[in-house]
Design a protein around this motif. Structure first.
Motif, PDB file in Angstrom:
ATOM      1  N   ILE A  70     -74.879 125.240 -96.546  1.00  0.00           N
ATOM      2  CA  ILE A  70     -75.005 125.072 -98.061  1.00  0.00           C
ATOM      3  C   ILE A  70     -75.889 125.081 -99.311  1.00  0.00           C
ATOM      4  N   ASP A  71     -76.893 124.483 -98.887  1.00  0.00           N
ATOM      5  CA  ASP A  71     -78.516 124.443 -99.424  1.00  0.00           C
ATOM      6  C   ASP A  71     -79.107 125.756 -99.300  1.00  0.00           C
ATOM      7  N   LYS A  72     -78.910 126.350 -98.053  1.00  0.00           N
ATOM      8  CA  LYS A  72     -79.608 127.622 -98.379  1.00  0.00           C
ATOM      9  C   LYS A  72     -78.722 129.020 -98.420  1.00  0.00           C
ATOM     10  N   THR A  73     -77.686 128.497 -98.679  1.00  0.00           N
ATOM     11  CA  THR A  73     -76.541 129.515 -99.731  1.00  0.00           C
ATOM     12  C   THR A  73     -76.982 129.436-101.162  1.00  0.00           C
ATOM     13  N   LEU A  74     -76.655 129.056-101.596  1.00  0.00           N
ATOM     14  CA  LEU A  74     -76.860 128.215-103.024  1.00  0.00           C
ATOM     15  C   LEU A  74     -78.805 128.886-103.472  1.00  0.00           C
ATOM     16  N   ALA A  75     -79.643 129.232-103.077  1.00  0.00           N
ATOM     17  CA  ALA A  75     -81.312 129.232-102.915  1.00  0.00           C
ATOM     18  C   ALA A  75     -80.865 131.247-103.028  1.00  0.00           C
ATOM     19  N   GLN A  76     -80.046 131.667-102.490  1.00  0.00           N
ATOM     20  CA  GLN A  76     -79.723 133.414-102.230  1.00  0.00           C
ATOM     21  C   GLN A  76     -78.434 133.619-103.124  1.00  0.00           C
ATOM     22  N   VAL A  77     -77.997 132.661-104.518  1.00  0.00           N
ATOM     23  CA  VAL A  77     -77.382 133.761-104.510  1.00  0.00           C
ATOM     24  C   VAL A  77     -77.195 133.019-106.048  1.00  0.00           C
ATOM     25  N   GLY A  78     -76.761 134.271-106.878  1.00  0.00           N
ATOM     26  CA  GLY A  78     -77.055 133.472-108.298  1.00  0.00           C
ATOM     27  C   GLY A  78     -76.018 132.698-108.793  1.00  0.00           C
ATOM     28  N   CYS A  81     -70.902 115.215 -99.741  1.00  0.00           N
ATOM     29  CA  CYS A  81     -70.706 115.418-101.076  1.00  0.00           C
ATOM     30  C   CYS A  81     -71.588 114.101-101.692  1.00  0.00           C
ATOM     31  N   GLN A  82     -72.134 113.408-101.134  1.00  0.00           N
ATOM     32  CA  GLN A  82     -72.887 112.370-101.126  1.00  0.00           C
ATOM     33  C   GLN A  82     -74.836 113.107-100.700  1.00  0.00           C
ATOM     34  N   LYS A  83     -74.828 114.270-100.288  1.00  0.00           N
ATOM     35  CA  LYS A  83     -76.022 115.575-100.140  1.00  0.00           C
ATOM     36  C   LYS A  83     -75.843 116.252-101.413  1.00  0.00           C
ATOM     37  N   MET A  84     -74.873 116.310-101.632  1.00  0.00           N
ATOM     38  CA  MET A  84     -74.889 117.412-102.832  1.00  0.00           C
ATOM     39  C   MET A  84     -75.093 116.594-103.920  1.00  0.00           C
ATOM     40  N   SER A  85     -74.515 115.551-104.664  1.00  0.00           N
ATOM     41  CA  SER A  85     -74.816 114.848-105.274  1.00  0.00           C
ATOM     42  C   SER A  85     -75.647 115.078-106.232  1.00  0.00           C
ATOM     43  N   SER A  86     -77.354 115.345-106.010  1.00  0.00           N
ATOM     44  CA  SER A  86     -78.263 115.507-106.652  1.00  0.00           C
ATOM     45  C   SER A  86     -79.028 117.134-106.545  1.00  0.00           C
ATOM     46  N   HIS A  87     -78.175 117.938-105.218  1.00  0.00           N
ATOM     47  CA  HIS A  87     -78.319 119.199-105.749  1.00  0.00           C
ATOM     48  C   HIS A  87     -78.531 119.760-107.151  1.00  0.00           C
ATOM     49  N   PRO A  88     -79.841 120.898-107.474  1.00  0.00           N
ATOM     50  CA  PRO A  88     -79.748 121.780-108.613  1.00  0.00           C
ATOM     51  C   PRO A  88     -78.636 122.088-108.955  1.00  0.00           C
ATOM     52  N   LYS A  89     -78.142 122.991-108.137  1.00  0.00           N
ATOM     53  CA  LYS A  89     -77.223 123.443-107.517  1.00  0.00           C
ATOM     54  C   LYS A  89     -75.634 123.092-107.859  1.00  0.00           C
TER      55      LYS A  89
END
Length: 282
Positions: free
Chosen positions: A75-83, A99-107
């Protein structure tokens, strides 16, 4: 024309591809699987029109349908690749840690945590079923954290493939799934192992196995590559479920050992109440 990119082309990813092709025939499907055989099979079956490791820039939706221990990195890799117009969601059976890991993700606003309550004991793209998701429950966690416009896209897809939406907190999701899904798989694996051990002495035991055994042990055919990570990811809740199950199993054994017919009948009658719940569910 909208594009959907699938990462993981096994039972869930493949079935979702078939559902999209049926419900939204104008949409383009691309995909990738780290297993070359699965990737080639999915392409040959027409589940995807292109084999792409990275989704196209104008992809509308990316679905990650892999074992749970690989979800966050993908998910992290994909979010960096998409608009900014791309929604990324996963089909994982555990949600709290992710969900805990994703909570602070910039996207974070481009991510949606979902879990389709659908599946079979089979795996790989050849196991895909066009109606696997039809009428099934889809659990959604923390939808309020997803961008409102991207939520609209998600609703469009879920409605098209005819899923029943339920909203749950990720902690609650993992606790409940440990009892109603994860424990049943463990029970089936252990029952299968127990009977296999017995066949070392009695080679004809499977000739006596009826439909009851077949239905009870069916889940033991499930993929260890998928289920072992689930058990570890949801370790706390799975152990709680197992402790409760072992306690009830030990009590059941003791009633038989003691010849307590009244107690045994009472225990089974209590368990029979599950029929009412399942009848209502159906």
């Amino acid at each position: 024309m909208k594009k959907v990119h699938l990462i993981g082309l096994g039972l869930l990813g493949g079935s979702f591809a078939l559902a999209i092709k049926k419900a939204l025939p104008g949409w383009e499907l691309t995909g990738f699987d780290q297993n070359p055989e699965h990737l080639n099979t999915a392409y040959e079956m027409g589940l995807i029109s292109k084999k792409l490791e990275t989704p196209d820039a104008d992809t509308s939706l990316v679905v990650v349908a892999t074992p749970v221990d690989a979800l966050y990195s993908l998910i992290d890799k994909t979010l960096a690749q998409v608009g900014p117009g791309t929604l990324v969601m996963d089909f994982g059976s555990t949600k709290d840690e992710l969900c805990q890991k994703m909570s602070s993700h910039p996207k974070r606003a481009q991510y949606l945590a979902v879990h389709p309550i659908a599946g079979t004991e089979n795996s790989g793209p050849k196991a895909a079923e066009v109606n696997l998701f039809d009428g099934k429950v889809l659990i959604i966690c923390e939808m309020e954290k997803t961008d409102v416009h991207l939520k609209g896209l998600a609703y469009e897809v879920f409605e098209a493939v005819n899923m029943k939406l339920r909203f749950m907190d990720p902690v609650e999701h993992d606790l409940h799934l440990a009892f109603v899904s994860h424990l049943s798989h463990i029970s089936s694996f252990v029952l299968g192992k127990t009977v296999l051990d017995k066949t070392k002495d009695e080679k004809n035991i499977f000739d006596m196995a009826g439909s009851g055994f077949a239905s009870t042990v069916r889940l033991a055919k499930s993929s260890p590559d998928m289920w072992a990570p689930i058990f570890f990811e949801n370790k706390k809740n799975v152990l709680e479920a197992l402790d409760s199950y072992i306690q009830h199993l030990s009590h059941f054994r003791q009633l038989i050992a003691d010849g307590d017919e009244t107690g045994l009948n009472s225990e089974m009658n209590e368990a029979n109440k599950i029929r009412d719940i399942l009848d209502l569910k159906d």
